[in-house]
Design a protein around this motif. Structure first.
Motif, PDB file in Angstrom:
ATOM      1  N   HIS A  79       0.694  -1.212   0.065  1.00  0.00           N
ATOM      2  CA  HIS A  79      -0.019  -0.140  -0.049  1.00  0.00           C
ATOM      3  C   HIS A  79       0.888   1.245  -0.132  1.00  0.00           C
ATOM      4  CE1 HIS A  79      -3.651  -2.246   0.644  1.00  0.00           C
ATOM      5  NE2 HIS A  79      -3.214  -2.941   1.519  1.00  0.00           N
ATOM      6  N   PRO A  80       0.690   2.214  -0.783  1.00  0.00           N
ATOM      7  CA  PRO A  80       1.121   3.463  -0.625  1.00  0.00           C
ATOM      8  C   PRO A  80       1.027   4.315   0.616  1.00  0.00           C
ATOM      9  CG  PRO A  80      -0.637   3.627  -2.166  1.00  0.00           C
ATOM     10  CD  PRO A  80      -0.513   1.949  -1.921  1.00  0.00           C
ATOM     11  N   VAL A  81       2.014   4.749   1.184  1.00  0.00           N
ATOM     12  CA  VAL A  81       1.853   5.591   2.204  1.00  0.00           C
ATOM     13  C   VAL A  81       2.272   7.026   2.222  1.00  0.00           C
ATOM     14  CG1 VAL A  81       2.403   5.764   4.658  1.00  0.00           C
ATOM     15  CG2 VAL A  81       2.154   3.403   3.707  1.00  0.00           C
ATOM     16  N   ARG A  82       1.383   8.026   2.358  1.00  0.00           N
ATOM     17  CA  ARG A  82       1.561   9.394   2.411  1.00  0.00           C
ATOM     18  C   ARG A  82       2.084  10.032   3.520  1.00  0.00           C
ATOM     19  NH1 ARG A  82       1.633  13.780  -0.750  1.00  0.00           N
ATOM     20  NH2 ARG A  82      -0.049  12.910  -2.240  1.00  0.00           N
ATOM     21  N   ILE A  83       2.950  10.988   3.214  1.00  0.00           N
ATOM     22  CA  ILE A  83       3.677  11.555   4.209  1.00  0.00           C
ATOM     23  C   ILE A  83       2.989  12.986   4.777  1.00  0.00           C
ATOM     24  CG2 ILE A  83       5.798  13.149   5.014  1.00  0.00           C
ATOM     25  CD1 ILE A  83       6.581  10.517   5.075  1.00  0.00           C
ATOM     26  N   VAL A  84       2.613  13.122   5.955  1.00  0.00           N
ATOM     27  CA  VAL A  84       1.889  14.301   6.392  1.00  0.00           C
ATOM     28  C   VAL A  84       2.773  15.127   7.166  1.00  0.00           C
ATOM     29  CG1 VAL A  84       0.107  15.424   7.801  1.00  0.00           C
ATOM     30  CG2 VAL A  84      -0.197  13.359   6.289  1.00  0.00           C
ATOM     31  N   GLU A  85       3.260  16.289   6.787  1.00  0.00           N
ATOM     32  CA  GLU A  85       4.408  16.811   7.795  1.00  0.00           C
ATOM     33  C   GLU A  85       4.108  17.248   8.934  1.00  0.00           C
ATOM     34  OE1 GLU A  85       6.779  19.641   5.630  1.00  0.00           O
ATOM     35  OE2 GLU A  85       7.545  20.710   7.455  1.00  0.00           O
ATOM     36  N   SER A  86       4.894  16.580  10.111  1.00  0.00           N
ATOM     37  CA  SER A  86       4.373  16.893  11.476  1.00  0.00           C
ATOM     38  C   SER A  86       4.736  18.181  12.232  1.00  0.00           C
ATOM     39  CB  SER A  86       5.136  15.873  12.167  1.00  0.00           C
ATOM     40  OG  SER A  86       4.987  15.711  13.721  1.00  0.00           O
ATOM     41  N   ASP A  87       4.410  18.451  13.353  1.00  0.00           N
ATOM     42  CA  ASP A  87       4.510  19.590  13.989  1.00  0.00           C
ATOM     43  C   ASP A  87       6.012  19.563  14.989  1.00  0.00           C
ATOM     44  OD1 ASP A  87       1.983  20.821  13.461  1.00  0.00           O
ATOM     45  OD2 ASP A  87       1.042  19.571  15.048  1.00  0.00           O
ATOM     46  N   GLU A  88       6.703  20.379  15.203  1.00  0.00           N
ATOM     47  CA  GLU A  88       7.675  20.627  15.967  1.00  0.00           C
ATOM     48  C   GLU A  88       7.538  19.960  17.427  1.00  0.00           C
ATOM     49  OE1 GLU A  88      10.642  21.621  15.337  1.00  0.00           O
ATOM     50  OE2 GLU A  88      10.021  22.036  13.170  1.00  0.00           O
ATOM     51  N   THR A  89       6.279  20.183  17.909  1.00  0.00           N
ATOM     52  CA  THR A  89       5.965  19.728  19.363  1.00  0.00           C
ATOM     53  C   THR A  89       5.861  18.321  19.539  1.00  0.00           C
ATOM     54  OG1 THR A  89       3.609  20.316  19.179  1.00  0.00           O
ATOM     55  CG2 THR A  89       5.180  21.979  20.094  1.00  0.00           C
ATOM     56  N   ASN A  90       5.511  17.553  18.317  1.00  0.00           N
ATOM     57  CA  ASN A  90       4.980  16.237  18.536  1.00  0.00           C
ATOM     58  C   ASN A  90       6.313  15.289  18.799  1.00  0.00           C
ATOM     59  OD1 ASN A  90       3.222  14.082  18.248  1.00  0.00           O
ATOM     60  ND2 ASN A  90       3.872  13.530  16.100  1.00  0.00           N
ATOM     61  N   LEU A  91       6.971  15.324  19.956  1.00  0.00           N
ATOM     62  CA  LEU A  91       8.187  14.677  20.395  1.00  0.00           C
ATOM     63  C   LEU A  91       7.705  13.574  21.076  1.00  0.00           C
ATOM     64  CD1 LEU A  91      10.217  16.105  23.213  1.00  0.00           C
ATOM     65  CD2 LEU A  91       7.763  16.627  22.908  1.00  0.00           C
ATOM     66  N   LYS A  92       8.327  12.488  20.770  1.00  0.00           N
ATOM     67  CA  LYS A  92       8.277  11.120  21.617  1.00  0.00           C
ATOM     68  C   LYS A  92       9.260  11.103  22.772  1.00  0.00           C
ATOM     69  CE  LYS A  92       8.189   6.271  20.971  1.00  0.00           C
ATOM     70  NZ  LYS A  92       8.531   5.173  19.680  1.00  0.00           N
ATOM     71  N   THR A 146      11.255   9.565  25.412  1.00  0.00           N
ATOM     72  CA  THR A 146      11.676   8.081  25.711  1.00  0.00           C
ATOM     73  C   THR A 146      12.562   8.296  26.818  1.00  0.00           C
ATOM     74  OG1 THR A 146      11.985   8.091  23.145  1.00  0.00           O
ATOM     75  CG2 THR A 146      13.475   6.595  24.398  1.00  0.00           C
ATOM     76  N   THR A 147      13.226   9.442  27.080  1.00  0.00           N
ATOM     77  CA  THR A 147      14.185   9.590  28.326  1.00  0.00           C
ATOM     78  C   THR A 147      13.701  10.622  29.357  1.00  0.00           C
ATOM     79  OG1 THR A 147      15.373  11.050  27.381  1.00  0.00           O
ATOM     80  CG2 THR A 147      16.015   9.018  26.818  1.00  0.00           C
ATOM     81  N   GLN A 148      14.101  10.850  30.392  1.00  0.00           N
ATOM     82  CA  GLN A 148      14.042  11.879  31.405  1.00  0.00           C
ATOM     83  C   GLN A 148      14.050  13.070  30.796  1.00  0.00           C
ATOM     84  OE1 GLN A 148      12.491  11.328  34.374  1.00  0.00           O
ATOM     85  NE2 GLN A 148      12.453   9.278  34.509  1.00  0.00           N
ATOM     86  N   LYS A 149      15.025  13.152  30.017  1.00  0.00           N
ATOM     87  CA  LYS A 149      15.591  14.535  29.390  1.00  0.00           C
ATOM     88  C   LYS A 149      14.390  14.978  28.482  1.00  0.00           C
ATOM     89  CE  LYS A 149      20.278  15.303  29.055  1.00  0.00           C
ATOM     90  NZ  LYS A 149      21.726  14.744  28.554  1.00  0.00           N
ATOM     91  N   ASP A 150      13.724  13.886  27.818  1.00  0.00           N
ATOM     92  CA  ASP A 150      12.660  14.312  26.846  1.00  0.00           C
ATOM     93  C   ASP A 150      11.480  14.753  27.736  1.00  0.00           C
ATOM     94  OD1 ASP A 150      14.193  13.424  24.642  1.00  0.00           O
ATOM     95  OD2 ASP A 150      13.276  11.325  25.045  1.00  0.00           O
ATOM     96  N   LEU A 151      11.292  14.263  28.762  1.00  0.00           N
ATOM     97  CA  LEU A 151      10.340  14.370  29.661  1.00  0.00           C
ATOM     98  C   LEU A 151      10.359  16.022  29.986  1.00  0.00           C
ATOM     99  CD1 LEU A 151       7.640  12.915  30.957  1.00  0.00           C
ATOM    100  CD2 LEU A 151       9.150  12.769  33.188  1.00  0.00           C
ATOM    101  N   ALA A 152      11.671  16.358  30.222  1.00  0.00           N
ATOM    102  CA  ALA A 152      11.690  17.699  30.905  1.00  0.00           C
ATOM    103  C   ALA A 152      11.365  18.682  29.497  1.00  0.00           C
ATOM    104  CB  ALA A 152      13.326  18.012  31.345  1.00  0.00           C
ATOM    105  N   VAL A 153      11.864  18.421  28.504  1.00  0.00           N
ATOM    106  CA  VAL A 153      11.454  19.166  27.147  1.00  0.00           C
ATOM    107  C   VAL A 153       9.961  19.412  27.042  1.00  0.00           C
ATOM    108  CG1 VAL A 153      11.649  19.086  24.799  1.00  0.00           C
ATOM    109  CG2 VAL A 153      13.754  18.771  26.068  1.00  0.00           C
ATOM    110  N   ALA A 154       9.364  18.247  27.079  1.00  0.00           N
ATOM    111  CA  ALA A 154       7.910  18.354  26.998  1.00  0.00           C
ATOM    112  C   ALA A 154       7.294  19.107  28.150  1.00  0.00           C
ATOM    113  CB  ALA A 154       7.306  16.816  27.471  1.00  0.00           C
ATOM    114  N   GLU A 155       7.745  19.197  29.367  1.00  0.00           N
ATOM    115  CA  GLU A 155       7.155  19.970  30.453  1.00  0.00           C
ATOM    116  C   GLU A 155       7.362  21.294  30.015  1.00  0.00           C
ATOM    117  OE1 GLU A 155       6.560  18.326  33.675  1.00  0.00           O
ATOM    118  OE2 GLU A 155       5.444  20.536  33.991  1.00  0.00           O
TER     119      GLU A 155
END
Ligand code: MG
Length: 396
Positions: A200-213, A215-224
């Motif tokens: 199946h073809p899969v189309r790309i949709v450009e994401s937002d800067e804030t849509n971070l995953k 994964t680590t405690q550092k990421d949690l601080a960034v999300a906060e």
């Protein structure tokens, strides 16, 4: 279009390094999972949400999430060993009439409604679509092995590179093919990979800067930090307002009960229940705020169960209906129009009783007594009338 969202939340999050799996870590007072559910609940395109949670976390998991679902159908299924197994389990729970199924990682808790909508629309049009970020950095391919020994083999043109994220949306039949392929033994890090492998073809949709995953405690601080800076999520609180009115004739041989408080007087409200006009007006206001009908629909006066019933019970039931729709009572204000007796000595007791039924502090409940200056039937003391207004706030 009927759209079902699957939130993958069964991971153990080994890289996260905390006692709880990362989907239960908090950002701005809400767990990542609550924020993810709330984001899909806020998105108008989404009709139903299925959470693939850790096996055995069923009822407790749901109890905390109901308030985030904004009244949308929310179900939980047990996740599997791998992420794709969790999504496959949730897929089995999607209704056959679903047009689009959108899969999302709970750890991308700052996803915006706009990104969810764009991904769903692209999938509806083209079969499959994923949120992805264009690479800003130059991309090098290396040989497999540890970083220390990695030697660049080639430079890949940056404009050909997108970094895949979630949401990933699929027409249901496309995701069915992907799930089938996954179950036949194919290993994949996302559903799009399986859909691609299924042709199946899969189309790309450009994401937002804030849509971070996260994964680590550092990421949690960034999300906060993103949330604190006014990023996506429940900073714009959803507020609903409801209005209610009730009137009861005052007759001999009935106790005068207002706001659950018995007031000494020679007459009381005629009515099927206890005739508590304060509770009735407030019940209608709460139900009205969440567009859930009126008191007559929920407690018909033809039903013997409500004969002489304590109307505080009805008010509590309305608050529960609002809570199921994701709202709690922020404040309430009522005007009680009663010629006699004077209400002033009782307003504090009424406010306390009402506050308890509404589940809100007494300081946010206002009861005001008025007379009708002798005008009309209410002014002649033949009836009591109540106007009520409530403000509800979204829990999540
Ligand atoms: Mg009534």
């Amino acid at each position: 279009m009927y759209v079902v969202a699957i939130i993958a939340a069964a991971g153990e999050g080994r890289r996260f390094g905390a006692a709880v799996p990362k989907q239960f870590a908090r950002v701005g007072g809400r767990t990542l999972l609550e924020r993810s559910v709330a984001a899909f609940a806020r998105c108008d395109r989404v009709n139903e949400i299925i959470v693939a949670g850790p096996a055995g976390a069923g009822p407790e998991l749901m109890a905390g999430l109901e308030g985030c679902a904004g009244g949308k159908t929310l179900r939980a299924v047990a996740g599997g060993a791998r992420r794709q197994d969790s999504v496959a389990n949730a897929f089995d729970a999607t209704p056959p009439h679903a047009d689009v199924v959108v899969v999302h990682d709970a750890a991308r808790a700052l996803v915006t409604e706009d990104l969810i909508s764009r991904t769903i629309d692209a999938a509806a049009a083209e079969g499959a679509a994923i949120a992805a970020m264009p690479s800003r950095d130059t991309v090098k391919r290396v040989g497999r092995g540890d970083l220390a020994s990695a030697i660049v083999r080639e430079t890949i043109p940056r404009d050909e590179i997108y970094l895949a994220q979630t949401p990933q949306a699929f027409r249901r039949a496309v995701l069915a093919d992907a799930v089938r392929l996954g179950r036949s033994g194919a290993d994949a890090t996302d559903e799009a990979m399986l859909a691609e492998q299924a042709g199946h073809p899969v189309r790309i949709v450009e994401s937002d800067e804030t849509n971070l995953k996260v994964t680590t405690q550092k990421d949690l601080a960034v999300a906060e930090a993103i949330v604190k800076a006014g990023g996506p999520g429940p900073k714009a609180e959803r507020v609903r307002v409801g209005i209610g009115y009730d009137l009861h004739r005052l007759v001999e041989g009935r106790p005068l009960i207002l706001g659950g408080v018995r007031i000494p007087f020679e007459r009381g409200p005629h009515g099927h229940s206890d005739g508590d006009a304060v509770c009735h007006a407030l019940t209608d206001a709460v139900l009205g705020a969440v567009a859930a009908g009126d008191i007559g629909r929920h407690f018909p006066d033809t039903d013997p169960r409500w004969k002489d019933a304590d109307s505080v019970f009805m008010l509590r039931a309305a608050v529960e209906i609002a809570r199921e729709a994701g709202f709690t009572v922020e404040s309430a204000d009522a005007i009680v129009i009663l010629e006699r007796p004077k209400l002033a000595p009782h307003v504090e007791a009424i406010a306390a009783k009402i506050a308890e039924a509404l589940g809100t502090p007494a300081a946010r409940v206002s009861i005001k007594g008025k007379t009708n200056e002798g005008v009309d039937a209410v002014g002649r003391g033949e009836a009591v009338a109540v106007h009520a207004l409530v403000v509800l706030r979204a829990e999540c």
